[in-house]
Enzyme design. Sequence first.
Site, PDB file in Angstrom:
ATOM      1  N   ILE A   1     -15.073 -22.141 -32.923  1.00 42.68           N
ATOM      2  CA  ILE A   1     -14.751 -21.482 -31.664  1.00 42.68           C
ATOM      3  C   ILE A   1     -15.068 -22.461 -30.540  1.00 42.68           C
ATOM      4  O   ILE A   1     -16.135 -23.074 -30.528  1.00 42.68           O
ATOM      5  CB  ILE A   1     -15.512 -20.148 -31.491  1.00 42.68           C
ATOM      6  CG1 ILE A   1     -15.044 -19.423 -30.206  1.00 42.68           C
ATOM      7  CG2 ILE A   1     -17.012 -20.330 -31.524  1.00 42.68           C
ATOM      8  CD1 ILE A   1     -15.477 -17.973 -30.130  1.00 42.68           C
TER       9      ILE A   1
ATOM     10  N   THR B   1     -19.272 -26.466 -32.859  1.00 44.00           N
ATOM     11  CA  THR B   1     -19.754 -26.322 -34.233  1.00 44.00           C
ATOM     12  C   THR B   1     -18.563 -26.243 -35.188  1.00 44.00           C
ATOM     13  O   THR B   1     -17.581 -25.575 -34.902  1.00 44.00           O
ATOM     14  CB  THR B   1     -20.598 -25.039 -34.354  1.00 44.00           C
ATOM     15  OG1 THR B   1     -21.678 -25.114 -33.429  1.00 44.00           O
ATOM     16  CG2 THR B   1     -21.146 -24.870 -35.762  1.00 44.00           C
TER      17      THR B   1
ATOM     18  N   GLU C   1     -22.922 -12.584 -32.064  1.00 48.29           N
ATOM     19  CA  GLU C   1     -23.293 -14.003 -32.128  1.00 48.29           C
ATOM     20  C   GLU C   1     -24.763 -14.185 -31.773  1.00 48.29           C
ATOM     21  O   GLU C   1     -25.502 -14.918 -32.446  1.00 48.29           O
ATOM     22  CB  GLU C   1     -22.416 -14.825 -31.182  1.00 48.29           C
ATOM     23  CG  GLU C   1     -22.769 -16.305 -31.174  1.00 48.29           C
ATOM     24  CD  GLU C   1     -21.809 -17.152 -30.357  1.00 48.29           C
ATOM     25  OE1 GLU C   1     -22.103 -18.345 -30.179  1.00 48.29           O
ATOM     26  OE2 GLU C   1     -20.764 -16.635 -29.902  1.00 48.29           O
ATOM     27  N   ARG C   2     -25.209 -13.528 -30.723  1.00 46.85           N
ATOM     28  CA  ARG C   2     -26.603 -13.660 -30.300  1.00 46.85           C
ATOM     29  C   ARG C   2     -27.554 -13.020 -31.307  1.00 46.85           C
ATOM     30  O   ARG C   2     -28.659 -13.514 -31.527  1.00 46.85           O
ATOM     31  CB  ARG C   2     -26.766 -13.050 -28.902  1.00 46.85           C
ATOM     32  CG  ARG C   2     -26.118 -13.930 -27.853  1.00 46.85           C
ATOM     33  CD  ARG C   2     -25.878 -13.246 -26.524  1.00 46.85           C
ATOM     34  NE  ARG C   2     -25.207 -14.177 -25.618  1.00 46.85           N
ATOM     35  CZ  ARG C   2     -24.597 -13.826 -24.488  1.00 46.85           C
ATOM     36  NH1 ARG C   2     -24.564 -12.554 -24.117  1.00 46.85           N
ATOM     37  NH2 ARG C   2     -24.008 -14.750 -23.736  1.00 46.85           N
TER      38      ARG C   2
ATOM     39  N   HIS D   1     -50.005 -29.352 -39.830  1.00 43.68           N
ATOM     40  CA  HIS D   1     -49.679 -30.295 -40.909  1.00 43.68           C
ATOM     41  C   HIS D   1     -50.275 -31.676 -40.648  1.00 43.68           C
ATOM     42  O   HIS D   1     -50.205 -32.555 -41.515  1.00 43.68           O
ATOM     43  CB  HIS D   1     -48.158 -30.430 -41.076  1.00 43.68           C
ATOM     44  CG  HIS D   1     -47.532 -29.366 -41.926  1.00 43.68           C
ATOM     45  ND1 HIS D   1     -47.335 -28.082 -41.488  1.00 43.68           N
ATOM     46  CD2 HIS D   1     -47.053 -29.411 -43.206  1.00 43.68           C
ATOM     47  CE1 HIS D   1     -46.747 -27.375 -42.441  1.00 43.68           C
ATOM     48  NE2 HIS D   1     -46.575 -28.145 -43.490  1.00 43.68           N
TER      49      HIS D   1
END
Length: 383
Positions: A124, A159, A245-246, A341
Site C-alpha cells: 500500500i 513495505t 492497521e493500527r 543483557h
Amino acid sequence: MAKYRFETDEHVMFRDSLRKFLQKEAVPNYDKWEKERRVPVAFWKKLGEMGFLCPQVEDKYGGLGLDFSFGVIIGEELERVGSGLTGVGLHNDIVVPYIESYGTIEQKERWLPGCVSADIITAIAMTEPGTGSDLANIQTTAIKDGDHYIVNGQKTFITNGINGNLVLLAVKTDPHASPKHRGVSLLVVEEGTTGFTKGRKLDKVGLHSQDTAELFFEDCRVPVANLIGEEGKGFSYLMEKLQQERLVVAIAAQTASEDMLEMTLEYVKSRKAFGKPIGSFQNTQFKLAEIATKVEIGKAFIESLIEDHIAGKDVVTKVSMAKYWLTDTAREISAECMQLHGGYGYMEEYKIARRYRDIPVASIYAGTNEIMKVIIAKNMGLN
C-alpha cells in the site's frame, strides 16, 4: 493452551500448526534473510500453500473464510520470529481487506486468489517524500484520460516495495477538491504497468529483512477498472481501514514485549556475576517486575480491543491509545532488556539487539504516536 479468552480448540490447533511451520521454515533462515535484506518469495509461497495467507478471504476466492482472530494468531507468531516478517501482516490484514470491502466482484475474482497463493504480493502506497501522516495533502495525481488514469508522482517507505507486484495507491483524482481529502482516491497498480518503476531498496536502521522501497509513477497509465470503490472516497476508506492497521501494529508491539520479557528472564537466570545469577540482584528483580506488569496490562488491553474489533464496535479511540502506548512501552522494554543483557545485549547474535533496533519504527508508521494522541484528544472533545 489458549492465550486469549476467545480462542477455541481450532485456534489452538491453528497456532500450533503455524508455530511448527515457522520453526522449520523461518527460524533457521531468519538471520540469512536479515543479511540479504529480503524475505524470499519462496517463503511467501509456502505460507500460501499452508493456508497462512489471507485466511479471512471467502472460500470462493481461495481463502478459508475465517475471522480476524486467526489473523491475530498469524501476526503474533510471525512477530515472535522477527519484526522483519511484518510485510506478511500488511498483506493479510491491511491491503487485501481494501479489495474485500470495496472491490467489485470482477476485481475480487481477478486478484484475491493470487493474494491467497502468494502469486500476488501486495503493498500500500500512501507516504510521499513530503507527506507523511497528512494524507489529505498527497501530491501524486491520477487524471482521467478516457478509460485510463494518468498517474504521476512518487511514494516512499513502501513495505513490500520490492517483493510486491500489486500496489494499492493513494492518489489525487481531483487536485482542486475542497476540502482536499475529497480529492483522494485509491487505485490498484500492477507490476509491469508502463510508467511504474521501483526505486532502490531503502537501507533502514532495523527491519532489515523487510523490503522497503521507493516507487515512481511517470505518465503511468492505469485502467479506470482498477479504481477501488468510488472516486473521491479514498480518504474515508483509508480512515476506516487504518483502525485495523493500527491494531495490527499494537498487537505486534505487545508480542515483541512478551518475547523480550521471556528471553530476558531466561538470560538473567543463567548469566552469573559476582558468583551468582544476575536475576538474584534486587535491581534486576525490580526491573523485570515492572516489565512483567506492563506486559500483563498490555495483554488485557489488547485482548479486549481485539474482541471489540471483531464484534464490529467503534474502536477508533481505544486503538489509538493501544497503538501509541504499546509501541512506546515496547521501545522502553527493549532498552531495559538490552541493559539487563549487559555487553551481550549489544551483539547481533542476541535477539534483544535486533528487537532494540526493530521496535522504534512502530511509533512512526501507521500514523505517528503524536497523531494518535491528537485523535484521542479530539475524541475527548478537546478541539
